[in-house]
Write a protein that holds these residues in place. Structure first.
Motif, PDB file in Angstrom:
ATOM      1  N   ALA A 154     -57.299   4.179 -54.347  1.00  0.00           N
ATOM      2  CA  ALA A 154     -56.593   2.786 -54.331  1.00  0.00           C
ATOM      3  C   ALA A 154     -55.992   2.734 -52.946  1.00  0.00           C
ATOM      4  O   ALA A 154     -56.274   1.376 -52.457  1.00  0.00           O
ATOM      5  N   VAL A 155     -55.190   3.634 -52.439  1.00  0.00           N
ATOM      6  CA  VAL A 155     -54.783   3.221 -51.181  1.00  0.00           C
ATOM      7  C   VAL A 155     -55.637   3.218 -50.155  1.00  0.00           C
ATOM      8  O   VAL A 155     -55.739   2.292 -49.215  1.00  0.00           O
ATOM      9  N   ALA A 156     -56.861   3.989 -50.197  1.00  0.00           N
ATOM     10  CA  ALA A 156     -57.756   3.955 -49.395  1.00  0.00           C
ATOM     11  C   ALA A 156     -58.543   2.476 -49.247  1.00  0.00           C
ATOM     12  O   ALA A 156     -59.105   1.786 -48.216  1.00  0.00           O
ATOM     13  N   GLU A 157     -58.599   1.824 -50.400  1.00  0.00           N
ATOM     14  CA  GLU A 157     -59.470   0.525 -50.656  1.00  0.00           C
ATOM     15  C   GLU A 157     -58.429  -0.539 -50.272  1.00  0.00           C
ATOM     16  O   GLU A 157     -58.760  -1.687 -50.551  1.00  0.00           O
ATOM     17  N   GLY A 158     -56.949  -0.168 -50.249  1.00  0.00           N
ATOM     18  CA  GLY A 158     -56.142  -1.477 -50.110  1.00  0.00           C
ATOM     19  C   GLY A 158     -55.898  -1.771 -48.450  1.00  0.00           C
ATOM     20  O   GLY A 158     -56.656  -1.474 -47.557  1.00  0.00           O
ATOM     21  N   THR A 159     -55.131  -2.948 -48.382  1.00  0.00           N
ATOM     22  CA  THR A 159     -54.985  -3.820 -47.339  1.00  0.00           C
ATOM     23  C   THR A 159     -53.567  -3.085 -46.962  1.00  0.00           C
ATOM     24  O   THR A 159     -52.600  -3.376 -47.540  1.00  0.00           O
ATOM     25  N   SER A 160     -53.590  -2.659 -45.651  1.00  0.00           N
ATOM     26  CA  SER A 160     -52.377  -2.082 -44.983  1.00  0.00           C
ATOM     27  C   SER A 160     -51.799  -3.027 -43.828  1.00  0.00           C
ATOM     28  O   SER A 160     -52.397  -3.578 -42.924  1.00  0.00           O
ATOM     29  N   THR A 161     -50.318  -3.399 -44.070  1.00  0.00           N
ATOM     30  CA  THR A 161     -49.821  -4.463 -43.261  1.00  0.00           C
ATOM     31  C   THR A 161     -48.480  -3.958 -42.755  1.00  0.00           C
ATOM     32  O   THR A 161     -47.828  -3.624 -43.585  1.00  0.00           O
ATOM     33  N   VAL A 162     -48.125  -4.146 -41.576  1.00  0.00           N
ATOM     34  CA  VAL A 162     -46.976  -3.625 -40.958  1.00  0.00           C
ATOM     35  C   VAL A 162     -46.096  -4.819 -40.677  1.00  0.00           C
ATOM     36  O   VAL A 162     -46.664  -5.834 -39.978  1.00  0.00           O
ATOM     37  N   TYR A 163     -44.810  -4.929 -41.134  1.00  0.00           N
ATOM     38  CA  TYR A 163     -43.935  -5.846 -40.938  1.00  0.00           C
ATOM     39  C   TYR A 163     -42.716  -5.333 -39.965  1.00  0.00           C
ATOM     40  O   TYR A 163     -42.387  -4.257 -40.276  1.00  0.00           O
ATOM     41  N   ALA A 164     -42.223  -6.057 -39.271  1.00  0.00           N
ATOM     42  CA  ALA A 164     -40.910  -5.693 -38.362  1.00  0.00           C
ATOM     43  C   ALA A 164     -39.659  -6.061 -39.352  1.00  0.00           C
ATOM     44  O   ALA A 164     -39.718  -7.316 -39.963  1.00  0.00           O
ATOM     45  N   VAL A 165     -38.791  -5.306 -39.478  1.00  0.00           N
ATOM     46  CA  VAL A 165     -37.658  -5.567 -40.106  1.00  0.00           C
ATOM     47  C   VAL A 165     -36.327  -5.180 -39.615  1.00  0.00           C
ATOM     48  O   VAL A 165     -36.478  -4.322 -38.949  1.00  0.00           O
TER      49      VAL A 165
ATOM     50  N   ALA B  73     -38.735 -10.365 -50.878  1.00  0.00           N
ATOM     51  CA  ALA B  73     -38.116  -8.891 -51.404  1.00  0.00           C
ATOM     52  C   ALA B  73     -37.218  -8.321 -50.279  1.00  0.00           C
ATOM     53  O   ALA B  73     -36.312  -7.626 -50.953  1.00  0.00           O
ATOM     54  N   VAL B  74     -37.808  -8.245 -49.339  1.00  0.00           N
ATOM     55  CA  VAL B  74     -36.861  -7.447 -48.218  1.00  0.00           C
ATOM     56  C   VAL B  74     -35.653  -8.523 -48.023  1.00  0.00           C
ATOM     57  O   VAL B  74     -34.424  -7.633 -47.727  1.00  0.00           O
ATOM     58  N   ASP B  75     -35.521  -9.626 -48.099  1.00  0.00           N
ATOM     59  CA  ASP B  75     -34.424 -10.493 -48.144  1.00  0.00           C
ATOM     60  C   ASP B  75     -33.417 -10.283 -49.241  1.00  0.00           C
ATOM     61  O   ASP B  75     -32.177  -9.852 -49.040  1.00  0.00           O
ATOM     62  N   ASP B  76     -33.919  -9.982 -50.563  1.00  0.00           N
ATOM     63  CA  ASP B  76     -33.194  -9.719 -51.560  1.00  0.00           C
ATOM     64  C   ASP B  76     -32.684  -8.324 -51.364  1.00  0.00           C
ATOM     65  O   ASP B  76     -31.540  -7.784 -51.924  1.00  0.00           O
ATOM     66  N   ALA B  77     -33.262  -7.232 -50.735  1.00  0.00           N
ATOM     67  CA  ALA B  77     -32.608  -6.076 -50.370  1.00  0.00           C
ATOM     68  C   ALA B  77     -31.624  -6.101 -49.367  1.00  0.00           C
ATOM     69  O   ALA B  77     -30.785  -5.050 -49.127  1.00  0.00           O
ATOM     70  N   GLY B  78     -31.572  -7.117 -48.593  1.00  0.00           N
ATOM     71  CA  GLY B  78     -30.278  -7.466 -47.502  1.00  0.00           C
ATOM     72  C   GLY B  78     -30.617  -7.029 -46.154  1.00  0.00           C
ATOM     73  O   GLY B  78     -29.843  -6.963 -45.365  1.00  0.00           O
ATOM     74  N   TYR B  79     -32.081  -7.317 -46.006  1.00  0.00           N
ATOM     75  CA  TYR B  79     -32.435  -7.262 -44.674  1.00  0.00           C
ATOM     76  C   TYR B  79     -33.609  -8.377 -44.369  1.00  0.00           C
ATOM     77  O   TYR B  79     -33.618  -9.225 -45.146  1.00  0.00           O
ATOM     78  N   GLU B  80     -33.866  -8.433 -43.065  1.00  0.00           N
ATOM     79  CA  GLU B  80     -34.550  -9.468 -42.721  1.00  0.00           C
ATOM     80  C   GLU B  80     -36.051  -9.203 -42.317  1.00  0.00           C
ATOM     81  O   GLU B  80     -36.276  -8.404 -41.265  1.00  0.00           O
ATOM     82  N   LEU B  81     -37.020  -9.582 -42.813  1.00  0.00           N
ATOM     83  CA  LEU B  81     -38.422  -9.567 -42.135  1.00  0.00           C
ATOM     84  C   LEU B  81     -38.597 -10.477 -40.993  1.00  0.00           C
ATOM     85  O   LEU B  81     -38.561 -11.747 -41.315  1.00  0.00           O
ATOM     86  N   THR B  82     -38.927 -10.199 -39.807  1.00  0.00           N
ATOM     87  CA  THR B  82     -38.923 -10.853 -38.541  1.00  0.00           C
ATOM     88  C   THR B  82     -40.424 -11.207 -38.572  1.00  0.00           C
ATOM     89  O   THR B  82     -40.869 -12.164 -37.631  1.00  0.00           O
ATOM     90  N   GLY B  83     -41.526 -10.786 -39.156  1.00  0.00           N
ATOM     91  CA  GLY B  83     -42.887 -11.017 -38.828  1.00  0.00           C
ATOM     92  C   GLY B  83     -43.695  -9.910 -39.225  1.00  0.00           C
ATOM     93  O   GLY B  83     -43.283  -8.728 -39.296  1.00  0.00           O
ATOM     94  N   ARG B  84     -44.969 -10.021 -39.000  1.00  0.00           N
ATOM     95  CA  ARG B  84     -45.823  -8.710 -38.846  1.00  0.00           C
ATOM     96  C   ARG B  84     -45.734  -8.406 -37.468  1.00  0.00           C
ATOM     97  O   ARG B  84     -45.406  -8.941 -36.442  1.00  0.00           O
ATOM     98  N   ALA B  85     -45.747  -6.790 -37.433  1.00  0.00           N
ATOM     99  CA  ALA B  85     -45.546  -6.122 -36.298  1.00  0.00           C
ATOM    100  C   ALA B  85     -47.136  -5.940 -35.774  1.00  0.00           C
ATOM    101  O   ALA B  85     -48.166  -5.773 -36.207  1.00  0.00           O
TER     102      ALA B  85
ATOM    103  N   THR C  90     -36.216   4.047 -38.099  1.00  0.00           N
ATOM    104  CA  THR C  90     -36.043   4.180 -36.431  1.00  0.00           C
ATOM    105  C   THR C  90     -36.869   3.246 -35.826  1.00  0.00           C
ATOM    106  O   THR C  90     -36.262   2.558 -35.018  1.00  0.00           O
ATOM    107  N   ALA C  91     -38.035   2.797 -36.413  1.00  0.00           N
ATOM    108  CA  ALA C  91     -39.009   1.905 -35.572  1.00  0.00           C
ATOM    109  C   ALA C  91     -38.690   0.493 -36.161  1.00  0.00           C
ATOM    110  O   ALA C  91     -39.102  -0.496 -35.577  1.00  0.00           O
ATOM    111  N   GLY C  92     -37.992   0.327 -37.372  1.00  0.00           N
ATOM    112  CA  GLY C  92     -37.530  -1.096 -37.881  1.00  0.00           C
ATOM    113  C   GLY C  92     -39.038  -1.651 -38.564  1.00  0.00           C
ATOM    114  O   GLY C  92     -39.227  -2.779 -38.101  1.00  0.00           O
ATOM    115  N   LYS C  93     -39.820  -0.674 -38.787  1.00  0.00           N
ATOM    116  CA  LYS C  93     -41.126  -1.060 -39.393  1.00  0.00           C
ATOM    117  C   LYS C  93     -41.496  -0.594 -40.909  1.00  0.00           C
ATOM    118  O   LYS C  93     -40.782   0.094 -41.277  1.00  0.00           O
ATOM    119  N   VAL C  94     -42.075  -1.746 -41.796  1.00  0.00           N
ATOM    120  CA  VAL C  94     -42.153  -1.494 -42.982  1.00  0.00           C
ATOM    121  C   VAL C  94     -43.987  -1.638 -43.111  1.00  0.00           C
ATOM    122  O   VAL C  94     -44.342  -2.794 -43.094  1.00  0.00           O
TER     123      VAL C  94
END
Length: 95
Positions: free
Chosen positions: A22-33, A83-95, A63-67
């Motif tokens: 499933a992971v191999a077939e998934g889409t991986s996206t990196v976000y800056a948080v 979801a990131v906002d609900d957790a108390g953090y800010e997603l600033t965009g795709r990294a 450490t890198a500020g990436k999710v």
């Protein structure tokens, strides 16, 4: 205690093969948080984003500020940001 893992870290149910596929077939996206500083931050974001439909896995690098989010199809950036906002953090965009 509800875990399928054996002492040698293999999965007794064979679920690990399914997960790997499933992971191999998934889409991986990196976000800056911003705002992440510790293990609690990692746990809060992982739990919040993992609860979204279509999310296969979440990897938080404080450490890198990436999710990194692996989804079954195209990610819903707005839902992930909320979801990131609900957790108390800010997603600033795709990294």
């Amino acid at each position: 205690m509800g875990s399928c893992c054996t002492p040698d870290n293999s999965c007794s149910t064979g679920a690990d093969a399914t997960t790997a596929t499933a992971v191999a077939e998934g889409t991986s996206t990196v976000y800056a948080v911003t705002g992440m500083t510790c293990g609690h931050c990692r746990t809060a974001i992982t739990n919040s984003v993992s609860a979204l439909d279509g999310v296969i896995s979440v990897d938080v690098d404080v450490t890198a500020g990436k999710v990194t989010v692996v989804t079954g199809g195209e990610p819903d950036d707005a839902a992930i940001a909320a979801a990131v906002d609900d957790a108390g953090y800010e997603l600033t965009g795709r990294a």
